[in-house]
Design an enzyme around this catalytic site. Structure first.
Site, PDB file in Angstrom:
ATOM      1  N   LEU A 140      -6.304   0.598   7.640  1.00 18.92           N
ATOM      2  CA  LEU A 140      -6.700  -0.603   6.909  1.00 18.92           C
ATOM      3  C   LEU A 140      -7.730  -1.344   7.743  1.00 18.92           C
ATOM      4  O   LEU A 140      -7.742  -1.254   8.974  1.00 18.92           O
ATOM      5  CB  LEU A 140      -5.494  -1.524   6.669  1.00 18.92           C
ATOM      6  CG  LEU A 140      -4.388  -1.034   5.732  1.00 18.92           C
ATOM      7  CD1 LEU A 140      -3.224  -2.031   5.739  1.00 18.92           C
ATOM      8  CD2 LEU A 140      -4.900  -0.832   4.311  1.00 18.92           C
ATOM      9  N   ASP A 141      -8.579  -2.102   7.087  1.00 17.91           N
ATOM     10  CA  ASP A 141      -9.544  -2.932   7.806  1.00 17.91           C
ATOM     11  C   ASP A 141      -8.812  -3.990   8.625  1.00 17.91           C
ATOM     12  O   ASP A 141      -7.669  -4.363   8.311  1.00 17.91           O
ATOM     13  CB  ASP A 141     -10.497  -3.621   6.826  1.00 17.91           C
ATOM     14  CG  ASP A 141     -11.367  -2.636   6.062  1.00 17.91           C
ATOM     15  OD1 ASP A 141     -11.565  -1.522   6.575  1.00 17.91           O
ATOM     16  OD2 ASP A 141     -11.828  -2.986   4.962  1.00 17.91           O
TER      17      ASP A 141
END
Length: 321
Positions: A140-141
């Site tokens: 995930l970012d």
């Protein structure tokens, strides 16, 4: 060189392994580690066979031997274990599901050599150093919150990566976007590196295929709460696709537009919009086949506090319309 953590694992060689090479037997007893790493530990005297260290990887086992393995979990140049709190949404002997907070980088990289999720995982679960990417199956970012899947065994990691490649791991997201989207739909548009800014992604004709499905969950005067599902897992996919659709994620510093305060917005709403400095995106559910027992496993995570508070303020605006 980082100092190793002292952890000793003990197993008994089963009778059916008689005649196998020692490294083969250990690979079956400790599937969370690669065979090459086990071979190195045998040569280094870190694998005791009935208390003896003078064994070679090719030496046969008889069955019934007591194996004591003392892995070295940190080596020079590798990510180091760091005591960083983790929220665990699910844990069993084969895998973990982590609920990642905003602001936590997943993998070490340029500018983020430590204080990442990988560093945290190596502290809480040092055996993960024997698995690629510390067991992480996807990512995930930094400022996206929510669920991440982590394998605790090498065999589990291989199985989950295969499921991901076959699109058999279903990932559901919640996002607040700018503007009112009337109905659900899909964005089918390839994604590649931006032609001018190589740190950004963009819809590109020669990019990799990417499909995002979205459904409307709630309307607000100038925003929409969406539920999204991915068919692919391209870098920044949801952020790029929603921006391409003309409805970027609220607070997105990279793919968003200049902050817009809706006409007639209350002081509370204006303050909430001005102080929300990350993309309003949360990985809220994972569903996949558990490699250990073949059963469907679904894990959910509630919205983080900052998105809940924002939705409350947006909901108040709805009442005034």
């Amino acid at each position: 060189m980082n100092s190793p953590e002292t952890v000793r694992l003990e197993r008994i060689v089963p009778p059916e392994s008689a005649g196998r090479r020692l490294d083969q037997a250990l690979a079956e007893l400790f599937p969370e580690f690669s065979r090459s790493r086990l071979q190195a530990w045998i040569r280094s005297g870190l694998a005791l066979v009935d208390g003896a260290t003078n064994k070679r990887p090719r030496d046969p086992v008889q069955g019934g031997e007591c194996i004591q393995l003392q892995p070295i979990y940190e080596i020079s140049g590798a990510p180091k274990a760091q005591e960083i709190p983790l929220t665990i949404a699910h844990e069993d002997p084969d895998l973990l599901v982590i609920n990642k907070p905003a602001g936590l980088v997943v993998h070490p990289g340029a500018g983020n050599r430590d204080h990442t999720l990988v560093n945290a995982l190596l502290h809480h679960f040092p055996e993960l150093s024997g698995i690629p990417r510390a067991g992480l199956v996807h990512r995930l970012d930094k400022d996206t919150t929510g669920l991440l899947l982590v394998a605790r065994r090498l065999s589990t990691h291989k199985a989950l990566v295969a499921q991901l490649a076959e699109r058999e791991i279903h990932r559901q997201y919640a996002a607040i976007v700018v503007g009112r989207i009337i109905a659900g739909g899909s964005v089918d548009a390839p994604i590649g590196r931006h032609s001018k800014n190589r740190t950004h992604m963009a819809v590109a004709q020669r990019g990799r295929a990417a499909v995002t499905h979205y459904r409307v969950q709630q309307h607000f005067p100038a925003h929409t709460l969406l539920s999204l599902a991915l068919e692919s897992g391209r870098t920044h996919q949801i952020r790029v696709h929603m921006s391409h659709l003309g409805h970027p994620l609220l607070g997105d510093p990279t793919y968003g537009r200049r902050l817009h305060i809706p006409p007639g917005a209350s002081a509370g709403l204006e303050q909430a919009l001005r102080t929300f400095h990350r993309q309003a995106l949360h990985a809220c559910a994972l569903e996949f086949e558990h490699p250990g027992n073949g059963k469907t496993l679904r894990i959910e995570a509630p919205l983080p506090a900052d998105m809940r508070m924002l939705l409350e303020v947006l909901g108040e605006a709805n009442k005034k319309v």
